[in-house]
Write a protein that holds these residues in place. Structure first.
Motif, mmCIF file in Angstrom:
data_model
loop_
_atom_site.group_PDB
_atom_site.id
_atom_site.type_symbol
_atom_site.label_atom_id
_atom_site.label_comp_id
_atom_site.label_asym_id
_atom_site.label_seq_id
_atom_site.Cartn_x
_atom_site.Cartn_y
_atom_site.Cartn_z
ATOM 1 N N LEU A 32 0.830 -1.203 0.000
ATOM 2 C CA LEU A 32 0.000 0.000 0.000
ATOM 3 C C LEU A 32 0.870 1.261 0.000
ATOM 4 O O LEU A 32 0.624 2.191 -0.780
ATOM 5 N N ASP A 33 1.867 1.299 0.854
ATOM 6 C CA ASP A 33 2.730 2.485 0.925
ATOM 7 C C ASP A 33 3.475 2.706 -0.387
ATOM 8 O O ASP A 33 3.604 3.843 -0.860
ATOM 9 N N LEU A 34 3.980 1.626 -0.984
ATOM 10 C CA LEU A 34 4.698 1.768 -2.254
ATOM 11 C C LEU A 34 3.753 2.209 -3.360
ATOM 12 O O LEU A 34 4.099 3.059 -4.189
ATOM 13 N N ALA A 35 2.544 1.662 -3.357
ATOM 14 C CA ALA A 35 1.565 2.046 -4.368
ATOM 15 C C ALA A 35 1.210 3.525 -4.249
ATOM 16 O O ALA A 35 1.129 4.237 -5.258
ATOM 17 N N LEU A 36 1.024 4.008 -3.043
ATOM 18 C CA LEU A 36 0.695 5.420 -2.847
ATOM 19 C C LEU A 36 1.853 6.314 -3.295
ATOM 20 O O LEU A 36 1.636 7.355 -3.920
ATOM 21 N N THR A 40 -0.135 4.677 -7.839
ATOM 22 C CA THR A 40 -0.839 3.574 -8.465
ATOM 23 C C THR A 40 -1.671 2.883 -7.386
ATOM 24 O O THR A 40 -1.720 3.353 -6.238
ATOM 25 N N SER A 41 -2.332 1.799 -7.736
ATOM 26 C CA SER A 41 -3.177 1.113 -6.762
ATOM 27 C C SER A 41 -2.454 -0.089 -6.164
ATOM 28 O O SER A 41 -1.548 -0.664 -6.790
ATOM 29 N N GLN A 42 -2.852 -0.461 -4.975
ATOM 30 C CA GLN A 42 -2.278 -1.643 -4.352
ATOM 31 C C GLN A 42 -2.592 -2.882 -5.188
ATOM 32 O O GLN A 42 -1.764 -3.791 -5.305
ATOM 33 N N ARG A 43 -3.761 -2.890 -5.805
ATOM 34 C CA ARG A 43 -4.163 -4.038 -6.628
ATOM 35 C C ARG A 43 -3.222 -4.193 -7.828
ATOM 36 O O ARG A 43 -2.777 -5.299 -8.155
#
Length: 291
Positions: A32-36, A40-43
Motif C-alpha cells: 500500500l505504501d509503495l503504491a501510494l 498507483t493502486s495496491q491491486r
C-alpha cells in the motif's frame, strides 16, 4: 486499470515480479505504501508482483526509484521486465566521464598534502593522491605497490595492520558495521557466497568484536583512526563524498574519501613532504589502479 494477462504471455513479468517483491520487502515497505508513493493502486502492484500484469518502462523506473534501488540493480529490474537497461555503466576513463574525472582529480590534488583516495563500492583502490600513497607506503611498505587493486577494507582489517592501529578493535567494529549496512542498502538480495567480504565477516576474530562503543557515548565527534609505527603517531578522520544525482551506474559505484589530520603532529608529518614511499608502477597515470 490494466487487466490481468494470460499466464502464458508473462514470462518476463514473472521474473520481474518476485524481484520487485524482494526489493520491497528488503526496504520494509508495504504494498500500500509503495503504491501510494508511485501513484498507483495496491491491486495493480499486487498484480505486478504476482506476474499477472506487466509493468511499463516508466513504472519500473518509478518503483525502483521509490525503493532506492541502485542503478546497476535498476538495470536488472529493467531486463527482468523485458526492457533494455536504462543506465550506462561507464568506466571513469570513458570519454563521457571526462568532466567528472577532472573534478575528482581536482579534489584529490587540492587535498594535498593530506590523503585522498577514490574507491569502488567494495573499497578497491582506484586512485590515490600523493598523501595517500605516502601513508600506504609508510604503513604497508613497498609490497603494496605490486597489488593491482589494493582493497582498503582488507588492508585495514588484516593481521599485519592490527599492531599498527592503536584503536584497531574500535576501528574494525565500525568498519564491519559499515560494510554490513552498505550491503543491506546496496544489494540486500545477494547471498552469502556473493558477498565480497563474507570471509571477513565469518572470521571469529572479527565477528566477535564488540559493538563500536558500549560504555556510554563516544568521546569524539567522529571516528579517529590512530596509527603508530616507528615512533610516528598519526591520527586521522575522513569525509566520504559521492557524485550527486548520478545517472550512470559506474559513477554510483565510486566514492571519494578525504582524510584529515586530527592533531598538529599528524599535520606536521604530512606537511614534511618527503619522497613518496609508495611508487606504483603506473604512477604517471592519473588513475593509479584502473579497473
Amino acid at each position: 486499470m490494466p487487466s490481468p494477462l494470460p499466464r502464458r504471455r508473462v514470462n518476463n513479468a514473472e521474473a520481474f515480479g518476485p524481484l520487485l517483491k524482494r526489493w520491497r520487502a528488503s526496504r520494509g515497505i508495504s504494498q500500500l505504501d509503495l503504491a501510494l508513493t508511485c501513484n498507483t493502486s495496491q491491486r495493480h502492484l499486487s498484480f505486478l508482483e504476482s506476474g499477472r500484469s506487466r509493468p511499463s518502462r516508466g513504472m519500473v523506473l518509478q518503483l525502483a526509484t521509490a525503493l532506492s534501488v541502485p542503478l546497476r540493480h535498476q538495470n536488472a529490474l529493467m531486463l527482468a521486465a523485458g526492457f533494455a537497461p536504462a543506465w550506462d555503466n561507464s568506466p571513469l576513463e570513458a570519454p563521457e566521464m571526462a568532466p567528472v574525472k577532472a573534478a575528482i582529480t581536482h579534489m584529490l590534488d587540492t587535498q594535498a598534502p593530506f590523503p585522498a583516495v577514490v574507491v569502488d563500492r567494495h573499497y578497491n583502490l582506484i586512485q590515490a593522491n600523493a598523501g595517500a600513497q605516502r601513508l600506504l607506503g609508510f604503513l604497508a611498505g613497498p609490497a603494496i605497490a605490486s597489488l593491482p587493486n589494493p582493497n582498503l577494507v582488507r588492508l585495514l582489517l588484516s593481521p599485519d595492520m592490527r599492531h599498527l592501529v592503536e584503536n584497531w578493535e574500535e576501528v574494525a567494529a565500525w568498519m564491519i558495521r559499515r560494510i554490513k549496512g552498505e550491503a543491506l542498502l546496496e544489494d540486500p538480495l545477494q547471498t552469502a557466497n556473493q558477498d565480497p567480504f563474507a570471509d571477513l565477516l565469518a572470521d571469529p576474530a572479527l565477528a566477535g568484536l564488540a559493538t563500536p562503543f558500549t560504555d556510554g557515548a563516544p568521546d569524539a565527534p567522529t571516528l579517529y583512526t590512530r596509527f603508530t609505527k616507528d615512533g610516528v603517531r598519526l591520527c586521522l578522520f575522513s569525509i566520504i563524498a559521492m557524485v550527486g544525482t548520478p545517472l550512470d551506474a559506474g559513477l554510483q559505484n565510486l566514492r571519494v574519501e578525504l582524510f584529515y589530520p586530527a592533531d598538529e603532529a599528524t599535520t606536521a608529518w604530512f606537511r614534511a613532504s618527503p619522497d613518496i614511499a609508495f611508487p606504483h608502477p603506473r604512477l604517471a597515470s592519473p588513475l593509479l589502479f584502473p579497473g
